[in-house]
Write a protein that holds these residues in place. Structure first.
Motif, PDB file in Angstrom:
ATOM      1  N   THR A  95       5.711  -2.587  14.903  1.00  0.00           N
ATOM      2  CA  THR A  95       6.216  -4.452  15.941  1.00  0.00           C
ATOM      3  C   THR A  95       5.720  -5.403  14.753  1.00  0.00           C
ATOM      4  OG1 THR A  95       4.504  -4.571  16.814  1.00  0.00           O
ATOM      5  CG2 THR A  95       6.791  -3.229  18.051  1.00  0.00           C
ATOM      6  N   ASP A  96       5.941  -6.269  14.435  1.00  0.00           N
ATOM      7  CA  ASP A  96       5.588  -7.709  14.287  1.00  0.00           C
ATOM      8  C   ASP A  96       4.348  -7.344  14.332  1.00  0.00           C
ATOM      9  OD1 ASP A  96       8.294  -8.137  13.173  1.00  0.00           O
ATOM     10  OD2 ASP A  96       7.983  -9.895  14.225  1.00  0.00           O
ATOM     11  N   GLU A  97       3.511  -7.519  15.706  1.00  0.00           N
ATOM     12  CA  GLU A  97       2.200  -7.179  16.459  1.00  0.00           C
ATOM     13  C   GLU A  97       1.133  -6.164  15.198  1.00  0.00           C
ATOM     14  OE1 GLU A  97      -0.685  -6.946  20.183  1.00  0.00           O
ATOM     15  OE2 GLU A  97       1.291  -7.231  19.967  1.00  0.00           O
ATOM     16  N   ASP A  98       2.374  -5.386  15.343  1.00  0.00           N
ATOM     17  CA  ASP A  98       1.319  -3.556  14.680  1.00  0.00           C
ATOM     18  C   ASP A  98       1.256  -4.225  13.316  1.00  0.00           C
ATOM     19  OD1 ASP A  98       1.252  -2.350  16.915  1.00  0.00           O
ATOM     20  OD2 ASP A  98       3.537  -1.342  16.316  1.00  0.00           O
ATOM     21  N   VAL A  99       1.989  -5.363  12.567  1.00  0.00           N
ATOM     22  CA  VAL A  99       2.042  -5.313  10.734  1.00  0.00           C
ATOM     23  C   VAL A  99       1.455  -6.292  11.209  1.00  0.00           C
ATOM     24  CG1 VAL A  99       3.196  -5.870   9.322  1.00  0.00           C
ATOM     25  CG2 VAL A  99       4.803  -4.993  10.192  1.00  0.00           C
ATOM     26  N   ALA A 100       1.168  -7.248  12.242  1.00  0.00           N
ATOM     27  CA  ALA A 100       0.226  -8.391  11.571  1.00  0.00           C
ATOM     28  C   ALA A 100      -1.544  -7.499  11.871  1.00  0.00           C
ATOM     29  CB  ALA A 100       0.277  -9.681  12.631  1.00  0.00           C
ATOM     30  N   ARG A 101      -1.948  -6.845  11.995  1.00  0.00           N
ATOM     31  CA  ARG A 101      -2.945  -5.837  12.342  1.00  0.00           C
ATOM     32  C   ARG A 101      -3.761  -5.699  11.282  1.00  0.00           C
ATOM     33  NH1 ARG A 101      -1.833  -4.265  16.699  1.00  0.00           N
ATOM     34  NH2 ARG A 101      -1.198  -1.516  16.469  1.00  0.00           N
ATOM     35  N   LEU A 102      -1.994  -4.474  10.583  1.00  0.00           N
ATOM     36  CA  LEU A 102      -2.214  -4.093   9.222  1.00  0.00           C
ATOM     37  C   LEU A 102      -2.894  -4.595   8.432  1.00  0.00           C
ATOM     38  CD1 LEU A 102       0.396  -1.459   9.202  1.00  0.00           C
ATOM     39  CD2 LEU A 102      -2.260  -0.949   9.752  1.00  0.00           C
ATOM     40  N   GLU A 103      -1.700  -6.066   8.347  1.00  0.00           N
ATOM     41  CA  GLU A 103      -2.406  -7.358   7.084  1.00  0.00           C
ATOM     42  C   GLU A 103      -3.683  -7.847   7.152  1.00  0.00           C
ATOM     43  OE1 GLU A 103       1.157  -9.921   8.179  1.00  0.00           O
ATOM     44  OE2 GLU A 103       2.212  -9.101   6.933  1.00  0.00           O
ATOM     45  N   ARG A 104      -4.136  -7.821   8.507  1.00  0.00           N
ATOM     46  CA  ARG A 104      -5.695  -8.236   8.639  1.00  0.00           C
ATOM     47  C   ARG A 104      -6.268  -7.207   7.664  1.00  0.00           C
ATOM     48  NH1 ARG A 104      -3.924  -9.747  13.774  1.00  0.00           N
ATOM     49  NH2 ARG A 104      -4.237  -7.534  14.899  1.00  0.00           N
ATOM     50  N   MET A 105      -6.273  -6.397   8.073  1.00  0.00           N
ATOM     51  CA  MET A 105      -6.669  -4.840   7.631  1.00  0.00           C
ATOM     52  C   MET A 105      -7.082  -5.041   6.402  1.00  0.00           C
ATOM     53  SD  MET A 105      -9.228  -1.659   8.058  1.00  0.00           S
ATOM     54  CE  MET A 105      -8.890  -0.320   7.276  1.00  0.00           C
TER      55      MET A 105
ATOM     56  N   VAL B  92       1.001  -1.095   0.042  1.00  0.00           N
ATOM     57  CA  VAL B  92       0.340   0.343  -0.415  1.00  0.00           C
ATOM     58  C   VAL B  92       0.885   1.362   0.290  1.00  0.00           C
ATOM     59  CG1 VAL B  92      -2.424  -1.044   1.122  1.00  0.00           C
ATOM     60  CG2 VAL B  92       0.077   0.541   2.589  1.00  0.00           C
ATOM     61  N   ALA B  93       0.316   2.682  -0.065  1.00  0.00           N
ATOM     62  CA  ALA B  93       1.089   3.657  -0.295  1.00  0.00           C
ATOM     63  C   ALA B  93       0.758   4.422   0.814  1.00  0.00           C
ATOM     64  CB  ALA B  93      -0.151   4.794  -1.034  1.00  0.00           C
ATOM     65  N   PRO B  94       2.668   4.146   1.829  1.00  0.00           N
ATOM     66  CA  PRO B  94       2.910   5.280   2.845  1.00  0.00           C
ATOM     67  C   PRO B  94       1.365   6.017   3.501  1.00  0.00           C
ATOM     68  CG  PRO B  94       4.925   5.448   1.558  1.00  0.00           C
ATOM     69  CD  PRO B  94       3.589   4.849   1.065  1.00  0.00           C
ATOM     70  N   THR B  95       0.905   6.649   2.361  1.00  0.00           N
ATOM     71  CA  THR B  95       0.052   7.833   3.431  1.00  0.00           C
ATOM     72  C   THR B  95      -1.303   6.889   3.589  1.00  0.00           C
ATOM     73  OG1 THR B  95      -0.821   8.123   0.580  1.00  0.00           O
ATOM     74  CG2 THR B  95       0.568   9.472   1.492  1.00  0.00           C
ATOM     75  N   THR B  96      -1.480   5.343   2.847  1.00  0.00           N
ATOM     76  CA  THR B  96      -2.871   4.968   3.342  1.00  0.00           C
ATOM     77  C   THR B  96      -2.554   4.546   4.779  1.00  0.00           C
ATOM     78  OG1 THR B  96      -3.186   3.951   0.983  1.00  0.00           O
ATOM     79  CG2 THR B  96      -3.832   2.617   2.908  1.00  0.00           C
ATOM     80  N   VAL B  97      -1.318   3.909   5.088  1.00  0.00           N
ATOM     81  CA  VAL B  97      -0.829   4.030   6.257  1.00  0.00           C
ATOM     82  C   VAL B  97      -0.860   4.180   7.121  1.00  0.00           C
ATOM     83  CG1 VAL B  97       1.054   2.416   8.061  1.00  0.00           C
ATOM     84  CG2 VAL B  97       0.768   1.674   5.630  1.00  0.00           C
ATOM     85  N   ARG B  98      -0.915   5.988   7.276  1.00  0.00           N
ATOM     86  CA  ARG B  98      -1.309   6.724   7.965  1.00  0.00           C
ATOM     87  C   ARG B  98      -2.635   7.224   8.193  1.00  0.00           C
ATOM     88  NH1 ARG B  98       3.701   9.429   5.191  1.00  0.00           N
ATOM     89  NH2 ARG B  98       3.098   9.658   3.816  1.00  0.00           N
ATOM     90  N   THR B  99      -3.506   7.118   7.202  1.00  0.00           N
ATOM     91  CA  THR B  99      -4.497   7.422   7.143  1.00  0.00           C
ATOM     92  C   THR B  99      -5.483   6.363   8.140  1.00  0.00           C
ATOM     93  OG1 THR B  99      -4.888   8.242   5.297  1.00  0.00           O
ATOM     94  CG2 THR B  99      -6.471   7.437   5.975  1.00  0.00           C
ATOM     95  N   TRP B 100      -5.162   5.029   7.549  1.00  0.00           N
ATOM     96  CA  TRP B 100      -5.627   3.866   9.055  1.00  0.00           C
ATOM     97  C   TRP B 100      -5.166   4.388  10.463  1.00  0.00           C
ATOM     98  CZ3 TRP B 100      -3.852  -0.604   5.488  1.00  0.00           C
ATOM     99  CH2 TRP B 100      -4.535  -1.100   4.680  1.00  0.00           C
ATOM    100  N   ASP B 101      -4.075   5.183  10.406  1.00  0.00           N
ATOM    101  CA  ASP B 101      -3.764   5.541  11.909  1.00  0.00           C
ATOM    102  C   ASP B 101      -4.421   6.550  12.030  1.00  0.00           C
ATOM    103  OD1 ASP B 101      -2.121   5.816  14.027  1.00  0.00           O
ATOM    104  OD2 ASP B 101      -0.179   6.703  13.383  1.00  0.00           O
ATOM    105  N   ARG B 102      -4.349   7.609  12.221  1.00  0.00           N
ATOM    106  CA  ARG B 102      -5.171   8.853  12.262  1.00  0.00           C
ATOM    107  C   ARG B 102      -6.181   8.316  12.279  1.00  0.00           C
ATOM    108  NH1 ARG B 102      -3.802  11.235   8.503  1.00  0.00           N
ATOM    109  NH2 ARG B 102      -5.769  11.804   6.569  1.00  0.00           N
ATOM    110  N   ARG B 103      -6.779   7.921  11.108  1.00  0.00           N
ATOM    111  CA  ARG B 103      -8.889   7.514  11.175  1.00  0.00           C
ATOM    112  C   ARG B 103      -9.505   6.571  11.875  1.00  0.00           C
ATOM    113  NH1 ARG B 103     -11.052   8.203   5.228  1.00  0.00           N
ATOM    114  NH2 ARG B 103      -9.545  10.584   4.788  1.00  0.00           N
ATOM    115  N   TYR B 104      -8.404   5.153  12.274  1.00  0.00           N
ATOM    116  CA  TYR B 104      -9.294   4.403  12.932  1.00  0.00           C
ATOM    117  C   TYR B 104      -8.000   3.715  13.812  1.00  0.00           C
ATOM    118  CZ  TYR B 104     -10.760   4.209   8.321  1.00  0.00           C
ATOM    119  OH  TYR B 104     -11.799   4.661   6.918  1.00  0.00           O
ATOM    120  N   GLY B 105      -7.247   4.544  14.187  1.00  0.00           N
ATOM    121  CA  GLY B 105      -6.357   4.129  15.606  1.00  0.00           C
ATOM    122  C   GLY B 105      -5.725   2.496  15.003  1.00  0.00           C
ATOM    123  N   LEU B 106      -5.143   2.695  13.966  1.00  0.00           N
ATOM    124  CA  LEU B 106      -4.127   1.169  13.889  1.00  0.00           C
ATOM    125  C   LEU B 106      -2.420   1.420  13.924  1.00  0.00           C
ATOM    126  CD1 LEU B 106      -6.195  -0.020  10.950  1.00  0.00           C
ATOM    127  CD2 LEU B 106      -6.206  -1.446  12.724  1.00  0.00           C
ATOM    128  N   GLY B 107      -2.297   2.376  14.314  1.00  0.00           N
ATOM    129  CA  GLY B 107      -0.660   3.052  14.662  1.00  0.00           C
ATOM    130  C   GLY B 107      -0.733   2.358  15.377  1.00  0.00           C
TER     131      GLY B 107
END
Length: 334
Positions: free
Chosen positions: A58-68, A30-45
């Motif tokens: 961390t690996d746990e953070d990345v796993a959560r984004l992979e589920r997203m 994904v684009a880095p802006t997408t990762v930052r948007t998911w962090d800002r809007r949905y608390g996935l940071g």
């Protein structure tokens, strides 16, 4: 300049542990802006914050984004996918055990799509393959173009092709073959963007030099041009003149092209054994031109899996891109 603009995002391991936002984006496709948007809007940071402005995942953070990513690929709205991802739900997750907090599952149709399309079997392929595969599954053109460009620039064309693009294309092919002809659009989408990335990466075609041109063409009834496109780009990188004729070139047109260009080498691609023609390869290899006493013939390369079992004596059959480039270089630079 890195994708995200953060220090340390050029592929090197960041100081202090964890991954930078740019590295996470490349891994996810994904684009880095997408990762930052998911962090800002949905608390996935990142769950753990470090000092300074650089954030580490961390690996746990990345796993959560992979589920997203997997949940949005099923067609869920981002807000709903984020809620489920934070709860640890995946598209094919089992129902919660008794006594645990209930979680609203995706709709049945979405859940069925998720099981079929949540990922590709990539084995121990490079990490970049997973990012490219995810971008292709989501039909994310911008992210896919950026990931392909980065792979070619960081690894070089031959490595990017053999270790990133080919494994991903093969995984996509297996995906639709095992899914009842679904996901054909993903294969077409990925192939189109790979073709575009090759054209953007390759330098301008080198000027003709007598006795140095290479002719590339698919045999009649063969339309798989992508392997020839990457060979053309690799030869152009080396300053070797190329004439590319693409898919399903009729016999008479191939013969005319060879006579008009007088190439030092001719590459004939056959994806299927039903299209590979030993008599055609032998005929082209026997063609001659030039003045009497200094007649020349082309070196004919039989390229692609279609030539398996149809080896033509005396004609090279390089097994991969690097070997094909080496053969052409050896005859063009004599």
């Amino acid at each position: 300049m890195s994708l995200d603009g953060d220090a340390g995002e050029n592929g090197s391991a960041p100081r202090g542990g964890g991954l930078t936002t740019g590295e996470v984006a490349r891994r996810l496709g994904v684009a880095p802006t997408t990762v930052r948007t998911w962090d800002r809007r949905y608390g996935l940071g990142p769950t753990a914050h470090t000092g300074g402005r650089h954030r580490r995942w961390t690996d746990e953070d990345v796993a959560r984004l992979e589920r997203m990513c997997a949940l949005t690929a099923t067609g869920l709205a981002p807000a709903e996918a984020a809620r489920l991802a934070l709860d640890g739900v995946t598209p094919d997750a089992p129902a919660p055990r008794a006594g645990t907090a209930p979680v609203s599952p995706p709709a049945p149709a979405a859940r069925r799509r998720g099981r079929a399309g949540a990922g590709l079997r990539l084995g121990d392929a490079r990490q970049e393959c997973r990012g490219v595969a995810r971008a292709a599954l989501r039909l994310d053109a911008a992210a896919l173009d950026e990931l392909l460009r980065t792979a070619m620039e960081e690894h070089g064309l031959i490595t990017a092709w053999t270790e990133v693009i080919v494994p991903t294309l093969q995984a996509v092919g297996r995906k639709w073959e095992s899914s009842g002809e679904r996901y054909v659009e993903v294969e077409h989408f990925l192939s189109w963007h790979v073709s575009g990335a090759l054209r953007r990466h390759a330098p301008p075609v080198a000027a003709d030099r007598p006795g140095a041109t290479t002719v590339l063409a698919c045999v009649p009834a063969e339309n798989h041009t992508l392997p020839l496109e990457v060979l053309a780009a690799a030869l152009a990188e080396r300053g070797l003149p190329v004439r590319m004729f693409g898919g399903a070139l009729p016999v008479e047109s191939l013969v005319a092209a060879v006579r008009r260009t007088g190439p030092v080498a001719v590459g004939l691609w056959a994806q299927s054994r039903t299209t590979a023609s030993r008599p055609l390869a032998q005929h082209v290899a026997a063609m001659e031109w030039g003045v009497r006493g200094a007649r020349r013939k082309p070196v004919v390369l039989t390229l692609g899996p279609g030539w398996a079992g149809q080896t033509v004596p005396g004609l090279p059959r390089p097994p991969g891109l690097a070997e094909a480039v080496a053969v052409v270089e050896s005859v063009a630079l004599r």
